[in-house]
Design a protein around this motif. Structure first.
Motif, mmCIF file in Angstrom:
data_model
loop_
_atom_site.group_PDB
_atom_site.id
_atom_site.type_symbol
_atom_site.label_atom_id
_atom_site.label_comp_id
_atom_site.label_asym_id
_atom_site.label_seq_id
_atom_site.Cartn_x
_atom_site.Cartn_y
_atom_site.Cartn_z
ATOM 1 N N SER A 160 5.836 -35.154 -21.824
ATOM 2 C CA SER A 160 7.365 -34.957 -22.625
ATOM 3 C C SER A 160 8.744 -35.188 -20.472
ATOM 4 O O SER A 160 8.184 -35.798 -20.373
ATOM 5 N N CYS A 161 8.841 -35.540 -22.681
ATOM 6 C CA CYS A 161 10.673 -36.730 -21.414
ATOM 7 C C CYS A 161 11.650 -35.604 -20.737
ATOM 8 O O CYS A 161 11.840 -33.974 -20.745
ATOM 9 N N PRO A 162 11.821 -35.313 -19.162
ATOM 10 C CA PRO A 162 12.405 -34.873 -18.593
ATOM 11 C C PRO A 162 13.651 -34.383 -19.230
ATOM 12 O O PRO A 162 14.402 -33.189 -18.467
ATOM 13 N N VAL A 163 14.318 -35.005 -19.964
ATOM 14 C CA VAL A 163 15.838 -35.178 -20.150
ATOM 15 C C VAL A 163 15.892 -34.334 -21.975
ATOM 16 O O VAL A 163 16.248 -33.536 -21.550
ATOM 17 N N CYS A 164 15.034 -35.185 -22.974
ATOM 18 C CA CYS A 164 14.868 -34.274 -23.746
ATOM 19 C C CYS A 164 14.204 -33.214 -24.423
ATOM 20 O O CYS A 164 14.083 -32.642 -25.211
ATOM 21 N N ALA A 165 13.276 -33.254 -23.044
ATOM 22 C CA ALA A 165 11.999 -32.018 -23.229
ATOM 23 C C ALA A 165 11.465 -32.584 -24.823
ATOM 24 O O ALA A 165 10.194 -31.906 -25.284
ATOM 25 N N PHE A 166 11.144 -34.158 -25.649
ATOM 26 C CA PHE A 166 10.355 -33.976 -26.445
ATOM 27 C C PHE A 166 9.425 -34.913 -25.932
ATOM 28 O O PHE A 166 9.140 -35.474 -24.804
ATOM 29 N N ALA A 167 8.211 -34.493 -26.634
ATOM 30 C CA ALA A 167 7.319 -34.946 -26.384
ATOM 31 C C ALA A 167 7.292 -36.009 -27.031
ATOM 32 O O ALA A 167 7.334 -36.149 -28.289
ATOM 33 N N ARG A 168 6.279 -37.240 -26.510
ATOM 34 C CA ARG A 168 6.329 -38.726 -27.329
ATOM 35 C C ARG A 168 5.138 -39.615 -26.323
ATOM 36 O O ARG A 168 4.752 -39.392 -25.203
ATOM 37 N N ALA A 169 4.728 -40.350 -26.671
ATOM 38 C CA ALA A 169 3.575 -40.926 -26.032
ATOM 39 C C ALA A 169 4.477 -41.624 -25.201
ATOM 40 O O ALA A 169 5.347 -42.852 -24.862
ATOM 41 N N VAL A 170 3.101 -42.209 -24.222
ATOM 42 C CA VAL A 170 2.951 -42.364 -22.992
ATOM 43 C C VAL A 170 3.978 -44.568 -22.720
ATOM 44 O O VAL A 170 4.464 -44.014 -22.096
ATOM 45 N N THR A 171 4.322 -44.809 -24.318
ATOM 46 C CA THR A 171 4.126 -45.518 -24.597
ATOM 47 C C THR A 171 5.962 -45.937 -24.475
ATOM 48 O O THR A 171 6.671 -47.230 -24.574
ATOM 49 N N CYS A 172 6.173 -44.639 -25.074
ATOM 50 C CA CYS A 172 7.753 -44.887 -25.172
ATOM 51 C C CYS A 172 8.971 -44.364 -23.781
ATOM 52 O O CYS A 172 9.898 -44.549 -24.400
ATOM 53 N N PHE A 173 7.911 -44.285 -22.578
ATOM 54 C CA PHE A 173 8.424 -44.127 -21.211
ATOM 55 C C PHE A 173 8.303 -45.437 -20.533
ATOM 56 O O PHE A 173 7.976 -46.603 -20.758
ATOM 57 N N CYS A 174 9.805 -45.098 -19.382
ATOM 58 C CA CYS A 174 9.422 -46.626 -18.569
ATOM 59 C C CYS A 174 10.569 -45.545 -17.862
ATOM 60 O O CYS A 174 10.956 -44.944 -17.485
ATOM 61 N N SER A 175 10.020 -46.060 -16.467
ATOM 62 C CA SER A 175 10.499 -45.971 -15.810
ATOM 63 C C SER A 175 11.332 -47.155 -14.152
ATOM 64 O O SER A 175 11.038 -48.401 -14.573
ATOM 65 N N LEU A 176 12.438 -46.851 -13.328
ATOM 66 C CA LEU A 176 12.904 -47.537 -12.188
ATOM 67 C C LEU A 176 11.216 -47.980 -11.079
ATOM 68 O O LEU A 176 10.860 -47.063 -11.462
ATOM 69 N N ALA A 177 11.669 -48.640 -10.073
ATOM 70 C CA ALA A 177 10.832 -48.728 -9.380
ATOM 71 C C ALA A 177 10.746 -47.474 -8.915
ATOM 72 O O ALA A 177 9.413 -47.499 -7.662
ATOM 73 N N CYS A 178 11.091 -46.293 -8.833
ATOM 74 C CA CYS A 178 10.930 -45.336 -8.096
ATOM 75 C C CYS A 178 9.841 -44.367 -8.690
ATOM 76 O O CYS A 178 9.796 -43.774 -8.230
ATOM 77 N N GLY A 179 9.717 -44.777 -10.392
ATOM 78 C CA GLY A 179 7.939 -44.205 -10.688
ATOM 79 C C GLY A 179 8.791 -43.104 -11.576
ATOM 80 O O GLY A 179 8.023 -42.470 -12.811
ATOM 81 N N HIS A 180 10.214 -42.524 -10.973
ATOM 82 C CA HIS A 180 10.603 -41.593 -12.376
ATOM 83 C C HIS A 180 10.890 -41.935 -14.011
ATOM 84 O O HIS A 180 11.806 -42.997 -14.421
ATOM 85 N N ALA A 181 9.533 -41.330 -14.705
ATOM 86 C CA ALA A 181 9.762 -42.071 -16.099
ATOM 87 C C ALA A 181 10.542 -40.651 -17.228
ATOM 88 O O ALA A 181 10.391 -39.743 -16.961
ATOM 89 N N PHE A 182 11.615 -41.518 -17.888
ATOM 90 C CA PHE A 182 12.474 -40.466 -19.250
ATOM 91 C C PHE A 182 11.615 -41.520 -20.264
ATOM 92 O O PHE A 182 11.521 -43.050 -20.368
ATOM 93 N N CYS A 183 12.359 -41.154 -21.430
ATOM 94 C CA CYS A 183 12.045 -41.700 -22.904
ATOM 95 C C CYS A 183 13.118 -42.439 -22.606
ATOM 96 O O CYS A 183 14.028 -42.846 -22.442
ATOM 97 N N ARG A 184 12.661 -44.030 -23.318
ATOM 98 C CA ARG A 184 12.936 -45.163 -24.527
ATOM 99 C C ARG A 184 15.149 -44.245 -24.311
ATOM 100 O O ARG A 184 16.197 -45.515 -24.350
ATOM 101 N N ASP A 185 14.773 -43.266 -25.243
ATOM 102 C CA ASP A 185 15.932 -43.263 -26.088
ATOM 103 C C ASP A 185 16.798 -42.477 -25.015
ATOM 104 O O ASP A 185 18.402 -42.966 -24.888
ATOM 105 N N CYS A 186 16.573 -41.565 -23.972
ATOM 106 C CA CYS A 186 17.439 -40.890 -23.337
ATOM 107 C C CYS A 186 17.723 -42.203 -22.074
ATOM 108 O O CYS A 186 18.875 -42.337 -21.760
ATOM 109 N N TRP A 187 16.964 -43.147 -22.143
ATOM 110 C CA TRP A 187 17.547 -44.285 -20.861
ATOM 111 C C TRP A 187 18.788 -44.991 -21.496
ATOM 112 O O TRP A 187 20.108 -44.907 -20.834
ATOM 113 N N ALA A 188 18.519 -45.108 -22.876
ATOM 114 C CA ALA A 188 19.541 -45.801 -23.238
ATOM 115 C C ALA A 188 20.918 -45.239 -23.614
ATOM 116 O O ALA A 188 21.841 -45.201 -23.688
#
Length: 246
Positions: free
Chosen positions: A128-156
């Protein structure tokens, strides 16, 4: 005394009286040129550059640091912007202790972060994305060097909102109390609207110029000239384009 005798007495040449020598002395011919650097208290060496010339100048610094330290141009830009474009100083600090430099530059976190979400080998694994709370495939996530992961749509969306607010080089992680900065390559890879990509690059260029010790924007109305002085000083400059003095 006759008139002729008077005229005879008055008949003399300039050479005999020395007037020619008086007005044409050798000293008068040797007039020294005035050195403005010594007589004008406002004098200093500067040049007026176009946007294209400054972009070329900045890119040369990015390439030099990137090649020297074997890092990405995107990372080199963050380091240069953060540390006043001091290539030698950055290189020395990076070689001495790269981790400390990256942490101080908000490129890496000071403390380790859980990145277990990356370890899933199944393409169907979801989180689940911590921002939008939608469950998505892990491949839809990315993070900075800190490791905090969010879905690509929320990053965009995060990047778009920040850019609309005029932020560029200061865009950071969405996690609370995390100050890690987003690199240019990640931001541009997630921006799909051409106008926002252009705005981001314009704002980033503005930030780079403002952080460079040798560069200043001309304050003239709608003037695109950038003044460069290799030895910055509180002196008056004159823009060669709009003639604004500042």
């Amino acid at each position: 005394m006759s008139g002729e005798e008077c005229e005879s007495d008055m008949d003399y040449s300039e050479e005999e009286c020395g007037y020619e020598d008086y007005y044409n002395t050798a000293e008068d011919c040797d007039i020294e040129s005035v050195d403005a650097s010594k007589t004008d208290p406002e004098y200093f060496v500067f040049e007026c550059l176009s946007v294209e010339e400054v972009e070329r100048l900045l890119n040369e610094s990015v390439e030099a640091l990137s090649t020297s330290l074997q890092i990405t141009p995107s990372l080199a830009k963050v380091l240069l912007h953060t540390h006043g474009w001091a290539i030698d100083e950055i290189s020395d600090k990076y070689r001495a202790d790269s981790t400390s430099l990256l942490v101080a530059s908000n490129i890496k976190p000071a403390h380790s972060v859980d990145i277990s979400w990356r370890s899933s080998s199944s393409p169907r694994a979801e989180t689940s994305c911590p921002v939008c709370a939608f469950a998505r495939a892990v491949t839809c996530f990315c993070s900075l060097a800190c490791g905090h992961a969010f879905c690509r749509d929320c990053w965009a969306m995060h990047f778009e909102v920040k850019i609309m607010q005029g932020v560029s080089t200061g865009i950071g992680c969405m996690a609370q109390e995390c100050e890690v900065l987003a690199p240019e390559d990640m931001i541009l890879s997630l921006l799909t609207r051409p106008n926002l990509r252009e705005k981001y690059q314009q704002f980033a260029f503005r930030d780079y110029v403002k952080s460079h010790p040798e560069l200043r924007f001309c304050p003239g109305p709608n003037c695109q000239v950038i003044v460069r002085a290799k030895e910055p000083a509180a002196k008056r400059a004159l823009c060669t384009s709009c003639k604004t003095s500042f």
